[in-house]
Design a protein around this motif. Structure first.
Motif, PDB file in Angstrom:
ATOM      1  N   GLU A 171      -2.131  89.116  93.794  1.00  0.00           N
ATOM      2  CA  GLU A 171      -3.360  89.902  93.937  1.00  0.00           C
ATOM      3  C   GLU A 171      -3.627  90.280  95.392  1.00  0.00           C
ATOM      4  OE1 GLU A 171      -6.748  88.477  91.780  1.00  0.00           O
ATOM      5  OE2 GLU A 171      -5.574  88.033  89.996  1.00  0.00           O
ATOM      6  N   ASN A 172      -2.566  90.350  96.183  1.00  0.00           N
ATOM      7  CA  ASN A 172      -2.675  90.826  97.569  1.00  0.00           C
ATOM      8  C   ASN A 172      -2.358  92.323  97.577  1.00  0.00           C
ATOM      9  OD1 ASN A 172      -3.224  88.224  98.316  1.00  0.00           O
ATOM     10  ND2 ASN A 172      -1.166  87.770  99.027  1.00  0.00           N
ATOM     11  N   TYR A 173      -3.309  93.090  97.077  1.00  0.00           N
ATOM     12  CA  TYR A 173      -3.046  94.508  96.816  1.00  0.00           C
ATOM     13  C   TYR A 173      -2.861  95.300  98.104  1.00  0.00           C
ATOM     14  CZ  TYR A 173      -4.950  92.720  92.492  1.00  0.00           C
ATOM     15  OH  TYR A 173      -5.183  91.949  91.390  1.00  0.00           O
ATOM     16  N   SER A 175     -16.931  98.073  99.437  1.00  0.00           N
ATOM     17  CA  SER A 175     -17.247  97.398 100.694  1.00  0.00           C
ATOM     18  C   SER A 175     -18.712  96.969 100.662  1.00  0.00           C
ATOM     19  CB  SER A 175     -16.986  98.331 101.886  1.00  0.00           C
ATOM     20  OG  SER A 175     -17.798  99.496 101.784  1.00  0.00           O
ATOM     21  N   GLY A 176     -19.105  96.220 101.687  1.00  0.00           N
ATOM     22  CA  GLY A 176     -20.477  95.744 101.766  1.00  0.00           C
ATOM     23  C   GLY A 176     -20.589  94.285 101.391  1.00  0.00           C
ATOM     24  N   LEU A 177     -21.804  93.765 101.451  1.00  0.00           N
ATOM     25  CA  LEU A 177     -22.033  92.330 101.279  1.00  0.00           C
ATOM     26  C   LEU A 177     -21.603  91.839  99.903  1.00  0.00           C
ATOM     27  CD1 LEU A 177     -23.072  89.669 102.355  1.00  0.00           C
ATOM     28  CD2 LEU A 177     -25.410  90.402 101.790  1.00  0.00           C
ATOM     29  N   MET A 178     -21.948  92.576  98.866  1.00  0.00           N
ATOM     30  CA  MET A 178     -21.570  92.150  97.514  1.00  0.00           C
ATOM     31  C   MET A 178     -20.051  92.051  97.384  1.00  0.00           C
ATOM     32  SD  MET A 178     -22.642  93.933  93.919  1.00  0.00           S
ATOM     33  CE  MET A 178     -21.882  93.478  92.355  1.00  0.00           C
ATOM     34  N   SER A 179     -19.344  93.047  97.893  1.00  0.00           N
ATOM     35  CA  SER A 179     -17.883  93.041  97.864  1.00  0.00           C
ATOM     36  C   SER A 179     -17.324  91.862  98.662  1.00  0.00           C
ATOM     37  CB  SER A 179     -17.354  94.359  98.428  1.00  0.00           C
ATOM     38  OG  SER A 179     -15.952  94.332  98.542  1.00  0.00           O
ATOM     39  N   GLY A 206      -6.671  94.252 100.276  1.00  0.00           N
ATOM     40  CA  GLY A 206      -7.047  95.653 100.331  1.00  0.00           C
ATOM     41  C   GLY A 206      -8.524  95.887 100.123  1.00  0.00           C
ATOM     42  N   ILE A 207      -9.289  94.836  99.966  1.00  0.00           N
ATOM     43  CA  ILE A 207     -10.742  94.903  99.816  1.00  0.00           C
ATOM     44  C   ILE A 207     -11.307  93.570 100.294  1.00  0.00           C
ATOM     45  CG2 ILE A 207     -10.678  94.103  97.425  1.00  0.00           C
ATOM     46  CD1 ILE A 207     -13.000  96.027  96.842  1.00  0.00           C
ATOM     47  N   GLY A 208     -12.517  93.580 100.864  1.00  0.00           N
ATOM     48  CA  GLY A 208     -13.053  92.365 101.470  1.00  0.00           C
ATOM     49  C   GLY A 208     -12.457  92.140 102.852  1.00  0.00           C
ATOM     50  N   MET A 209     -12.665  90.937 103.399  1.00  0.00           N
ATOM     51  CA  MET A 209     -12.182  90.582 104.731  1.00  0.00           C
ATOM     52  C   MET A 209     -11.564  89.188 104.711  1.00  0.00           C
ATOM     53  SD  MET A 209     -12.880  93.034 106.952  1.00  0.00           S
ATOM     54  CE  MET A 209     -12.837  92.188 108.528  1.00  0.00           C
TER      55      MET A 209
END
Length: 495
Positions: A68-70, A376-380, A399-402
């Motif tokens: 899941e490391n897209y 993106s954003g806090l929820m993500s 690919g999403i989040g940090m």
């Protein structure tokens, strides 16, 4: 003799390097087949270091997809295509990663290229049509949301759903109250690989929808008081369960069913991958409805339409019931809380920490969560981020989040008067991992993940001092239904 390199070391002939690289690739293929994904990545990386080829990058991209490391899968696919623009599997894998991330236009572009250059590839045409359908459905769903149509969970009249006269399973009374006796009987029916009537599933979903909608995005939970019988109060936190129903039953065998004096929090990713996802999430939701103070649920990145379409839950629910039931599950998922605190000391979240400094608990409590996860954003961030061993923040491998370091963990916890972060979201060999100077714990509760990872699983018990106590366990036998049995063919594209 070959020409010596600038460092004074004689260079090996290209043929010899390629032979070594191919041996590393074959070893990587074996590790991948055995479910040892980290080892497979290491071997493919060594092969790439010797002789970078499209196939080596493509194999590593496939492994990243399984992890899941897209984001990394897309990056490797990009490099494979740069090296060989005719390498079809790289287009497939990049399309697969973009599909998971909801980037349908990019996925369609790759699949269109494959169909154009390989018009006889039947599989490519099927994937292209599937991607087109997913894009249309996403656009239609977005249009419906803009029209603010009343949720199906509030429109369905449960009493109008007929029960087959031959049904011999547990039933709810006329008032449709979900009791613990019903839940226990339902669990045993699920254990025997039988379903409950649709009327009762819908009743559970409707009541869970109402209950969760009234719950804040941040739950402030407490370890229960010591009992009059001398029993010490404790609170249990479980990580991903991913449709592994028989392992969920094993947790309850080890630690008891949820109860007011034995409360649990299940930290997201109840569904997908494992092929008993319906049984897992329905059990958890029914327990929540029957005894709200006994069990708490946070949302994982797999409690989303896009993941469910690709990794099996949607296919499973439609196989066992129908599209209407799946729509109701999606509506319930949108009201799952995003995080919790325990005794004002422990912060519990599926993914990780915010991508910006200075975020407070009040900020998390104020998230408008009734939607599919944004990019993106806090929820993500809360649903997708991961820890990293070095300081600072980095782009996510997914690919999403940090990715966030120990300094980020310390700043968030100290800034909010907290002591410990507990998150899930990643398989761990021992079922848990303690890092970031002891202040970040990952807990994963699906043993032998996907029947191939050979990992242990774990859950955590907290007493009043909120010091973690770990219980590890191995996988339990389950009926011969393979993981991903209901998944789409976008879950990966073979070697």
């Amino acid at each position: 003799m070959g020409d010596a390199g600038g460092d004074g070391v004689e260079q090996q002939p290209q043929e010899e390097l390629l032979e070594k690289a191919n041996k590393l690739k074959e070893q990587g293929n074996k590790q991948l087949a055995d479910g040892h994904l980290i080892q497979a990545v290491e071997l493919y990386s060594q092969a790439i270091d010797l002789v970078p080829t499209a196939v080596f990058y493509g194999n590593r991209a496939f492994t990243y997809l399984k992890m899941e490391n897209y984001g990394l899968a897309i990056s490797d696919s990009d490099e494979a295509i740069r090296l060989n623009s005719d390498y079809v599997k790289a287009y497939y894998r990049r399309a697969s990663a973009n599909m998971v991330l909801g980037k349908y236009k990019l996925a369609l572009k790759d699949l269109r290229q494959v169909v154009k250059t390989h018009p006889g590839d039947k599989d490519a045409r099927l994937k292209f049509k599937a991607c087109e359908k997913a894009a249309r459905e996403a656009a239609f769903a977005a249009a419906i949301m803009q029209e603010e149509e009343e949720p199906l969970c509030t429109r369905v009249v449960v009493q109008d759903i007929l029960v087959d006269p031959a049904y011999d399973g547990p039933a709810l009374g006329e008032d449709l109250t979900v009791t613990m006796d019903f839940v226990r009987a339902m669990i045993e029916r699920f254990r025997a690989q039988k379903l409950v009537a649709k009327r009762y599933v819908v009743a559970v979903l409707q009541q869970a929808f109402a209950l969760l909608r009234a719950t804040p995005s941040l739950m402030r939970l407490r370890v229960p008081a010591d009992g009059a019988d001398g029993k010490t109060g404790a609170f249990t936190v479980c990580g991903d369960t991913h449709g592994q129903f028989y392992d969920l039953l094993h947790i309850f065998e080890l630690n008891g069913l949820p109860a007011p004096d034995n409360p649990y929090l299940f930290n997201g990713d109840f569904v997908d991958r494992g092929s008993f996802s319906f049984e897992v999430v329905t059990t958890l939701l029914a327990l929540k409805v029957a005894c709200p103070e006994a069990i708490h649920l946070t949302r994982g990145n797999h409690e989303s339409k896009n993941m469910n379409k690709i990794y099996g839950f949607e296919g499973e629910v439609k196989h066992k019931y129908d599209a209407a039931v799946m729509t109701m599950f999606a509506e319930v998922f949108c009201w799952l809380p995003l995080c919790a605190t325990l005794n004002d000391k422990v912060f519990i979240v599926h993914g990780g920490l915010p991508s910006t400094d200075g975020v407070t608990l009040d900020d998390t409590e104020g998230i408008d969560r009734n939607r599919e996860p944004p990019e993106s954003g806090l929820m993500s961030d809360l649903m997708w981020s991961d820890p990293q061993p070095f300081e600072g923040r980095s782009p996510s491998k997914r690919g999403i989040g940090m990715s966030f370091g120990p300094d980020v963990t310390k700043a968030f916890l100290d800034g909010n008067g907290l002591e410990l972060l507990v998150r899930s979201h990643e398989v761990k060999e021992e079922g848990y991992l303690v890092e970031h100077d002891g202040r970040c714990i990952t807990v994963f509760s699906a043993p032998n993940y996907c029947d191939q990872m050979a990992n242990k699983a774990a859950f955590i018990r907290f007493g009043h001092d909120c010091k973690p106590q770990f219980t590890q366990y191995e996988a339990s036998p389950h009926p011969p239904i393979r993981p991903m049995a209901y998944a789409t063919n976008f879950s990966g594209f073979g070697m």
